[in-house]
Design an enzyme around this catalytic site. Structure first.
Site, short mmCIF file in Angstrom:
data_model
loop_
_atom_site.label_atom_id
_atom_site.label_comp_id
_atom_site.label_asym_id
_atom_site.label_seq_id
_atom_site.Cartn_x
_atom_site.Cartn_y
_atom_site.Cartn_z
N LYS A 171 -8.07 32.53 59.40
CA LYS A 171 -7.73 32.91 58.03
C LYS A 171 -7.63 31.68 57.12
CE LYS A 171 -6.05 35.14 54.50
NZ LYS A 171 -6.96 35.81 53.58
N LYS A 239 -0.09 28.29 48.65
CA LYS A 239 0.52 28.29 49.98
C LYS A 239 -0.56 28.26 51.05
CE LYS A 239 1.13 32.25 51.68
NZ LYS A 239 0.67 33.31 52.54
#
Ligand code: NAD
Length: 295
Positions: A171, A239
């Site tokens: 991811k 993030k």
């Protein structure tokens, strides 16, 4: 089976609603936002009063939460899932975390007899809504195979990458690439604007030529419409990129491109754009050069 869903926001909401629509499972939801809960209970889910209430009532507990600290707190903190769930419960986290966080949470869960799959997703709110989202899974093969029908009920593609940590790794690598494409698209569109070219025609060219990518498509759609309302908040993109850069650093891979994109994100956040969509990176160029890129 009773399926708990904690965190039914931009991504968790549509994925949870697809489980409600596409399976016969009893779905129990919890979120800090009453509106987010209502969008699921309107479709037939029941609501819980807390994280612990969901965990105690369900066989499988799914989370889709903003940042690693919140995931760890909801999973392992006081009143969290590990404390309240029965041994034998399966925990599936759809949030984007670091591999290290996923491993730490999985260890904490294992100590309580709870199996965990980390299952970050890609495809944005549109594919979460139409049920074609991609899920990349890390975790024990037997648990993965047992949960595959549930995962398939709200996704288009489910890929098992191996043990815990590899789902997050896939991811973060994917998102690093997507943000680099997106930032390059912002720069490209500003060059187009300054050149005087017809931006709608330039967009048609790129969508049919070698410059096309999902990052480009998102950036062009939001920029040309001037709509930076968040479907994926810049704060969350920041993030993800921070976690990807940390991973690159741990692995000794020199950053030449992604750190530049990080600087662009920092500038955008410094302009107060953190809660806006990640494509608001474009506003840094627009503000610096004093012109907007709209079709
Ligand atoms: P979001 O902020 O829209 O949703 C998160 C939800 O969690 C909110 O409804 C919030 O109220 C709830 N929440 C926060 N703390 C909670 C707590 N302690 N207990 C219960 N509920 C709590 O974020 P999102 O965009 O849906 O992202 C969720 C995750 O999915 C993130 O990890 C993000 O990085 C990842 N992701 C997002 C996208 C996207 O396009 N938005 C795409 C892929 C992955």
């Amino acid at each position: 089976m009773k399926v708990g869903f904690i965190g039914v926001g931009n991504m968790g909401g549509p994925m949870c609603r697809n489980i409600i629509r596409n399976t016969n499972h009893e779905v129990v939801v919890f979120d800090l936002s009453a509106d987010a809960i209502k969008a699921c209970t309107d479709l037939g889910a029941s609501s819980a009063t807390s994280v612990a209430d969901v965990a105690a009532r369900c066989d499988v507990v799914i989370t889709s939460l903003p940042i690693p600290r919140v995931v760890e707190d909801v999973a392992l903190g006081a009143g969290g899932i590990a404390e309240a769930a029965k041994p034998g419960t399966v925990f599936i986290d759809l949030s984007t975390n670091s591999p290290a966080t996923a491993k730490r949470v999985a260890d904490g869960m294992r100590a309580k007899g709870i199996a965990m799959l980390e299952a970050p997703v890609s495809g944005g709110t549109s594919r979460a809504t139409d049920g074609t989202i991609v899920i990349m899974v890390g975790g024990d093969t037997a648990v993965f195979e047992q949960q595959l029908p549930l995962l398939r009920s709200f996704s288009g593609e489910v890929i098992h990458l191996g043990e815990i940590g590899f789902g997050s790794t896939a991811k973060l690598i994917n998102n690093m690439l997507a943000f680099c494409n997106s930032a390059a698209a912002a720069e490209a569109l500003m060059i187009g604007k300054r050149s005087g070219i017809d931006l709608a025609k330039l967009d048609t060219v790129i969508r049919n030529a070698s410059g096309m990518s999902t990052g480009y498509a998102n950036m062009a759609k939001k920029t040309l419409a001037g709509d930076f309302a968040p479907t994926f908040a810049l704060d969350l993109a920041h993030k993800d990129l921070r976690l990807a850069l940390e991973l690159a650093d741990e692995l000794g891979v020199p950053g030449l491109i992604a750190p530049q994109v990080m600087s662009l994100m920092r500038m955008a956040r410094g302009m107060g754009l953190g809660p806006s969509d990640s494509c608001a990176m474009m506003r840094v160029y627009e503000t610096a050069l004093g012109e907007d890129v709209r079709s």
